[in-house]
Design an enzyme around this catalytic site. Structure first.
Site, PDB file in Angstrom:
ATOM      1  CE  LYS A   1      -3.449   2.424   2.757  1.00 30.11           C
ATOM      2  NZ  LYS A   1      -4.569   2.260   3.683  1.00 30.11           N
TER       3      LYS A   1
HETATM    4  C1  R5P Z   1      -2.356   4.508   7.642  1.00 26.45           C
HETATM    5  O1  R5P Z   1      -1.650   4.220   8.540  1.00 26.45           O
HETATM    6  C2  R5P Z   1      -3.602   3.820   7.463  1.00 26.45           C
HETATM    7  O2  R5P Z   1      -3.539   2.581   6.853  1.00 26.45           O
HETATM    8  C3  R5P Z   1      -4.592   4.708   6.892  1.00 26.45           C
HETATM    9  O3  R5P Z   1      -5.783   4.445   7.503  1.00 26.45           O
HETATM   10  C4  R5P Z   1      -4.775   4.635   5.433  1.00 26.45           C
HETATM   11  O4  R5P Z   1      -3.611   4.905   4.737  1.00 26.45           O
HETATM   12  C5  R5P Z   1      -5.827   5.607   5.140  1.00 26.45           C
HETATM   13  O5  R5P Z   1      -6.289   5.678   3.908  1.00 26.45           O
HETATM   14  P1  R5P Z   1      -6.597   7.137   3.382  1.00 26.45           P
HETATM   15  O6  R5P Z   1      -5.292   7.852   3.296  1.00 26.45           O
HETATM   16  O7  R5P Z   1      -7.177   6.849   2.029  1.00 26.45           O
HETATM   17  O8  R5P Z   1      -7.564   7.776   4.308  1.00 26.45           O
END
Ligand code: R5P
Length: 270
Positions: free
Chosen positions: A175
Site C-alpha cells: 500500500k
Molecule cells: C495509515 O496508517 C492507514 O492505513 C490509513 O488508515 C490509510 O492509509 C488511510 O487511507 P486514506 O489515506 O485513504 O484515508
C-alpha cells in the site's frame, strides 16, 4: 504460492484473477488518530458501505465492536500499532496483534506499517519480516503499508524505494501513494500495489487519482477518507468502484457520484 495464500489474496483483491482492480476500504485511522472525522460513530458510517467494498482494512477493536459478525466481507486486519497522533514521531510501531488472534478473527490478510526513512525504520523492518515468517506459515497474506508519517516526501524516488523494500521483505500486497511516474513504481514492484487516498480531496480529484493509479497498474485502491468523508459516502464508494472495476472515466464516475448524491439507498452495482 500455496493454496491458502493464493485463495486469501484473491478474496482480498477479487479483481486480481480477471485483471480488474479492487476496492479495499480503509477504516483503520482511529488506531492512532482516535475518532477521525467521519468515523466518530464507526458502525453508522461503515455498515451502509460494506456491500460496495471488496475488502475492509481495520483494527481489531473496530472489527469486534462495529462490524456485524455475519458479514462476508474479507478482513485485512491491522496488526501494527504503538503510537498516537499526539506524538511528534509516528514511526515507533511494533506487532501488537498475534497471528492467532488474526486467525481467530477470520482475517483474510494482515497489515503492518513499515517506516522507511523514519526514526524506527530498523524496528519496523525487522518486525515486519518476522510477521511475514509467521503469517506465511498459516497462508495469511501480508500487506505492507509504506510511506506513512508526517514528514515523508511522497515522490517517485521515495515511494519506489519504500515499496520495493516492502516486496524484498516478503510483502504480498504493497500500500503506497500515487505519484508522478507511478508506472515506474509499478514496474519495480512485482506484487499487487494498492493506493491510499490521503487527506480528503474534492470528489472529482479523488476519482481522477483512483483512475490514474489503476490505469498505470495499481491493483486497486485502499482508500479511506476520500470515501467516508464526502457528503455522500455510499455514492462515492460506488463511483470509486466504477473507476476501479468498470474502468469508468473520472468524469463518468463523478457524474455517477452526483446523480447518486442522495446517499445510501442504492444497491451494489455489481
Ligand atoms: C495509515 O496508517 C492507514 O492505513 C490509513 O488508515 C490509510 O492509509 C488511510 O487511507 P486514506 O489515506 O485513504 O484515508
Amino acid at each position: 504460492m500455496n493454496w491458502g495464500l493464493r485463495n486469501r489474496l484473491d478474496r482480498v483483491l477479487p479483481g486480481l484473477p480477471n485483471g480488474t482492480g479492487s476496492v479495499m476500504f480503509a477504516i483503520d485511522h482511529g488506531y492512532f488518530m482516535g475518532p477521525t472525522s467521519g468515523l466518530e460513530d464507526p458502525r453508522k458510517t461503515i455498515v451502509p458501505l460494506l456491500p460496495h467494498a471488496d475488502s475492509l482494512m481495520l483494527s481489531r477493536g473496530i472489527l469486534q465492536n462495529s462490524i456485524p459478525k455475519r458479514t462476508n466481507i474479507p478482513i485485512v486486519l491491522r496488526v501494527s500499532s504503538g503510537n498516537s497522533i499526539l506524538n511528534e514521531d509516528l514511526s515507533n510501531e511494533e506487532l501488537c496483534v498475534s497471528i492467532e488472534d488474526a486467525i481467530r478473527l477470520n482475517a483474510s490478510a494482515v497489515a503492518f506499517s513499515i517506516y522507511i526513512g523514519g526514526a524506527y525504520e530498523h524496528q519496523t523492518i525487522v518486525e515486519f519480516s518476522k510477521l511475514v515468517n509467521d503469517a506465511h506459515r498459516y497462508g495469511l497474506p501480508v500487506l505492507a503499508v509504506t510511506a506513512v508519517g508526517k514528514d515523508m516526501n511522497r515522490d517517485l524516488r521515495y515511494l519506489s524505494l519504500a515499496s520495493r523494500i516492502a516486496v524484498e521483505l516478503g510483502a504480498d500486497i504493497v500500500k503506497t501513494y500515487y505519484c508522478d511516474g507511478f508506472n515506474e513504481l509499478i514496474a519495480a514492484c512485482p506484487v499487487p500495489v494498492v493506493i491510499a487516498g490521503g487527506k480528503k480531496l474534492p470528489e472529482a480529484e479523488a476519482l481522477q487519482l483512483a483512475h490514474n493509479a489503476v490505469q498505470q497498474g495499481a491493483a486497486g485502491v485502499d482508500m479511506g477518507r476520500n470515501i467516508f468523508q464526502p457528503e455522500a459516502p455510499v455514492a462515492m464508494i460506488q463511483a470509486v468502484r466504477g473507476v476501479v472495476h468498470k474502468n469508468l472515466s473520472p468524469k463518468e464516475a463523478y457524474d455517477l457520484y452526483l446523480t447518486r448524491e442522495d446517499g445510501d439507498e442504492h444497491p451494489a452495482d455489481s
